[in-house]
Design a protein around this motif. Structure first.
Motif, PDB file in Angstrom:
ATOM      1  N   ASP A  34      42.339  55.615  21.538  1.00  0.00           N
ATOM      2  CA  ASP A  34      43.372  56.600  21.195  1.00  0.00           C
ATOM      3  C   ASP A  34      44.741  56.218  21.755  1.00  0.00           C
ATOM      4  O   ASP A  34      45.476  57.059  22.264  1.00  0.00           O
ATOM      5  N   GLY A  35      45.064  54.927  21.709  1.00  0.00           N
ATOM      6  CA  GLY A  35      46.373  54.457  22.150  1.00  0.00           C
ATOM      7  C   GLY A  35      46.561  54.377  23.651  1.00  0.00           C
ATOM      8  O   GLY A  35      47.664  54.127  24.124  1.00  0.00           O
ATOM      9  N   ARG A  36      45.496  54.582  24.422  1.00  0.00           N
ATOM     10  CA  ARG A  36      45.586  54.558  25.884  1.00  0.00           C
ATOM     11  C   ARG A  36      44.541  53.595  26.439  1.00  0.00           C
ATOM     12  O   ARG A  36      43.484  53.400  25.845  1.00  0.00           O
ATOM     13  N   VAL A  37      44.848  53.048  27.601  1.00  0.00           N
ATOM     14  CA  VAL A  37      43.910  52.204  28.332  1.00  0.00           C
ATOM     15  C   VAL A  37      43.584  52.929  29.627  1.00  0.00           C
ATOM     16  O   VAL A  37      44.488  53.290  30.376  1.00  0.00           O
ATOM     17  N   GLY A  38      42.320  53.157  29.864  1.00  0.00           N
ATOM     18  CA  GLY A  38      41.900  53.828  31.090  1.00  0.00           C
ATOM     19  C   GLY A  38      41.509  52.825  32.159  1.00  0.00           C
ATOM     20  O   GLY A  38      40.937  51.774  31.854  1.00  0.00           O
ATOM     21  N   ALA A  39      41.831  53.131  33.401  1.00  0.00           N
ATOM     22  CA  ALA A  39      41.474  52.234  34.500  1.00  0.00           C
ATOM     23  C   ALA A  39      39.960  52.030  34.567  1.00  0.00           C
ATOM     24  O   ALA A  39      39.487  50.944  34.889  1.00  0.00           O
ATOM     25  N   GLU A  40      39.201  53.070  34.238  1.00  0.00           N
ATOM     26  CA  GLU A  40      37.740  52.944  34.264  1.00  0.00           C
ATOM     27  C   GLU A  40      37.215  52.074  33.124  1.00  0.00           C
ATOM     28  O   GLU A  40      36.083  51.618  33.163  1.00  0.00           O
ATOM     29  N   ASP A  41      38.045  51.833  32.110  1.00  0.00           N
ATOM     30  CA  ASP A  41      37.672  50.975  30.981  1.00  0.00           C
ATOM     31  C   ASP A  41      38.332  49.605  31.083  1.00  0.00           C
ATOM     32  O   ASP A  41      38.464  48.896  30.091  1.00  0.00           O
ATOM     33  N   THR A  42      38.771  49.250  32.282  1.00  0.00           N
ATOM     34  CA  THR A  42      39.465  47.985  32.498  1.00  0.00           C
ATOM     35  C   THR A  42      38.736  47.189  33.563  1.00  0.00           C
ATOM     36  O   THR A  42      38.285  47.741  34.567  1.00  0.00           O
ATOM     37  N   SER A  43      38.612  45.898  33.326  1.00  0.00           N
ATOM     38  CA  SER A  43      38.015  44.985  34.309  1.00  0.00           C
ATOM     39  C   SER A  43      39.036  43.919  34.651  1.00  0.00           C
ATOM     40  O   SER A  43      39.797  43.484  33.793  1.00  0.00           O
ATOM     41  N   VAL A  44      39.024  43.485  35.890  1.00  0.00           N
ATOM     42  CA  VAL A  44      39.902  42.413  36.347  1.00  0.00           C
ATOM     43  C   VAL A  44      39.000  41.285  36.825  1.00  0.00           C
ATOM     44  O   VAL A  44      38.116  41.492  37.661  1.00  0.00           O
TER      45      VAL A  44
ATOM     46  N   ARG B 148      30.152  35.147  31.696  1.00  0.00           N
ATOM     47  CA  ARG B 148      30.172  36.089  32.828  1.00  0.00           C
ATOM     48  C   ARG B 148      31.062  37.287  32.506  1.00  0.00           C
ATOM     49  O   ARG B 148      30.725  38.434  32.820  1.00  0.00           O
ATOM     50  N   MET B 149      32.194  37.031  31.869  1.00  0.00           N
ATOM     51  CA  MET B 149      33.100  38.122  31.517  1.00  0.00           C
ATOM     52  C   MET B 149      32.451  39.050  30.491  1.00  0.00           C
ATOM     53  O   MET B 149      32.519  40.278  30.624  1.00  0.00           O
ATOM     54  N   MET B 150      31.815  38.482  29.484  1.00  0.00           N
ATOM     55  CA  MET B 150      31.177  39.295  28.446  1.00  0.00           C
ATOM     56  C   MET B 150      30.030  40.129  29.025  1.00  0.00           C
ATOM     57  O   MET B 150      29.833  41.271  28.622  1.00  0.00           O
TER      58      MET B 150
ATOM     59  N   LEU C  28      31.528  43.098  30.518  1.00  0.00           N
ATOM     60  CA  LEU C  28      32.161  43.989  29.536  1.00  0.00           C
ATOM     61  C   LEU C  28      31.166  44.650  28.588  1.00  0.00           C
ATOM     62  O   LEU C  28      31.553  45.479  27.768  1.00  0.00           O
ATOM     63  N   ARG C  29      29.911  44.308  28.718  1.00  0.00           N
ATOM     64  CA  ARG C  29      28.887  44.829  27.807  1.00  0.00           C
ATOM     65  C   ARG C  29      28.928  46.352  27.758  1.00  0.00           C
ATOM     66  O   ARG C  29      28.983  47.027  28.778  1.00  0.00           O
ATOM     67  N   GLY C  30      28.971  46.904  26.564  1.00  0.00           N
ATOM     68  CA  GLY C  30      28.989  48.349  26.367  1.00  0.00           C
ATOM     69  C   GLY C  30      30.376  48.960  26.390  1.00  0.00           C
ATOM     70  O   GLY C  30      30.544  50.126  26.048  1.00  0.00           O
ATOM     71  N   ARG C  31      31.381  48.218  26.784  1.00  0.00           N
ATOM     72  CA  ARG C  31      32.740  48.770  26.873  1.00  0.00           C
ATOM     73  C   ARG C  31      33.432  48.858  25.515  1.00  0.00           C
ATOM     74  O   ARG C  31      34.438  49.544  25.390  1.00  0.00           O
ATOM     75  N   LEU C  32      32.937  48.167  24.516  1.00  0.00           N
ATOM     76  CA  LEU C  32      33.614  48.144  23.223  1.00  0.00           C
ATOM     77  C   LEU C  32      33.284  49.362  22.367  1.00  0.00           C
ATOM     78  O   LEU C  32      33.974  49.621  21.384  1.00  0.00           O
TER      79      LEU C  32
ATOM     80  N   LEU D  81      35.786  39.202  20.428  1.00  0.00           N
ATOM     81  CA  LEU D  81      36.275  39.230  21.803  1.00  0.00           C
ATOM     82  C   LEU D  81      35.872  37.953  22.536  1.00  0.00           C
ATOM     83  O   LEU D  81      36.672  37.373  23.269  1.00  0.00           O
ATOM     84  N   ARG D  82      34.656  37.499  22.342  1.00  0.00           N
ATOM     85  CA  ARG D  82      34.200  36.255  22.967  1.00  0.00           C
ATOM     86  C   ARG D  82      35.101  35.092  22.546  1.00  0.00           C
ATOM     87  O   ARG D  82      35.503  34.272  23.370  1.00  0.00           O
ATOM     88  N   GLU D  83      35.449  35.029  21.266  1.00  0.00           N
ATOM     89  CA  GLU D  83      36.320  33.953  20.778  1.00  0.00           C
ATOM     90  C   GLU D  83      37.711  34.045  21.397  1.00  0.00           C
ATOM     91  O   GLU D  83      38.284  33.035  21.819  1.00  0.00           O
TER      92      GLU D  83
END
Length: 193
Positions: free
Chosen positions: A128-138, A84-86, A89-93, A60-62
């Motif tokens: 499971d084929g879905r993206v959750g808003a709580e698992d998304t960062s902008v 900063r992004m990583m 995102l820590r723990g989200r993977l 992901l970093r790459e």
């Protein structure tokens, strides 16, 4: 549409023709609100996390480095942005099948004073084929969070662009300078008498 690493992205929002397929935030039958289907092929930069080899965080970093590298040519600056992004995102993977990265836009409304639209980077984990808003960062282009909560992210998926409202700081008291000048004049007049 632009491309990064052979994958197309839309730098300022998702075109209306794709909103139903890509940016839909309404739940499918049996799905929780604030989720969307994983993006259609070519609509997001997708990093599948399965398989052997390099660990997911390094991959992901790459990939983020490739995306951010289009905007930040200086290696140290690019690494700082990705760092900063990583950190955010820590723990989200954990438990994620894939990560989707999209370059889109954020409209910031400053009341009646101004509205500013800026490019942002959306990073969401696919489970499971879905993206959750709580698992998304902008993220802003400097790698810092754009400050959007899950509700604002889900709303942004519905409209194809993210939005937020930020009040401008109060204007400095214009009368303060005038008042200080008048006081100074009064002191000068008092000295002359």
């Amino acid at each position: 549409m632009n491309t990064i690493g052979g994958v197309g992205f839309f730098p300022f929002g998702v075109p209306g023709s794709l909103r139903g397929d890509v940016a839909e935030a309404r739940p499918a039958s049996g799905q929780a609100p604030g989720t969307r289907q994983a993006a259609a092929p070519g609509a997001a930069i997708r990093l599948d996390l399965g398989g052997a080899g390099t660990d997911a965080e390094t991959r992901l970093r790459e990939r983020l480095g490739q995306v951010v590298g289009v905007l930040h040519r200086d290696a140290a600056e690019r690494d700082a942005v990705v760092g900063r992004m990583m950190d955010a995102l820590r723990g989200r993977l954990d438990g994620a099948d894939a990560v989707e990265i999209r370059v889109t836009s954020l409209r910031v409304d400053h009341g009646g004073a101004a509205t500013v639209t800026q490019p942002v980077i959306e990073v969401g984990t696919v489970k499971d084929g879905r993206v959750g808003a709580e698992d998304t960062s902008v993220f802003a282009l400097d790698g810092r969070s754009a400050g959007l909560g899950a509700a604002a992210i889900a709303e942004g998926w519905r409209h194809g662009t993210f939005a937020s409202r930020q009040d401008l700081p109060p204007a400095p008291d214009a009368d303060a300078g005038l008042k200080a000048a008048r006081e100074a004049l009064e002191r000068l007049r008092a000295l002359r008498k």
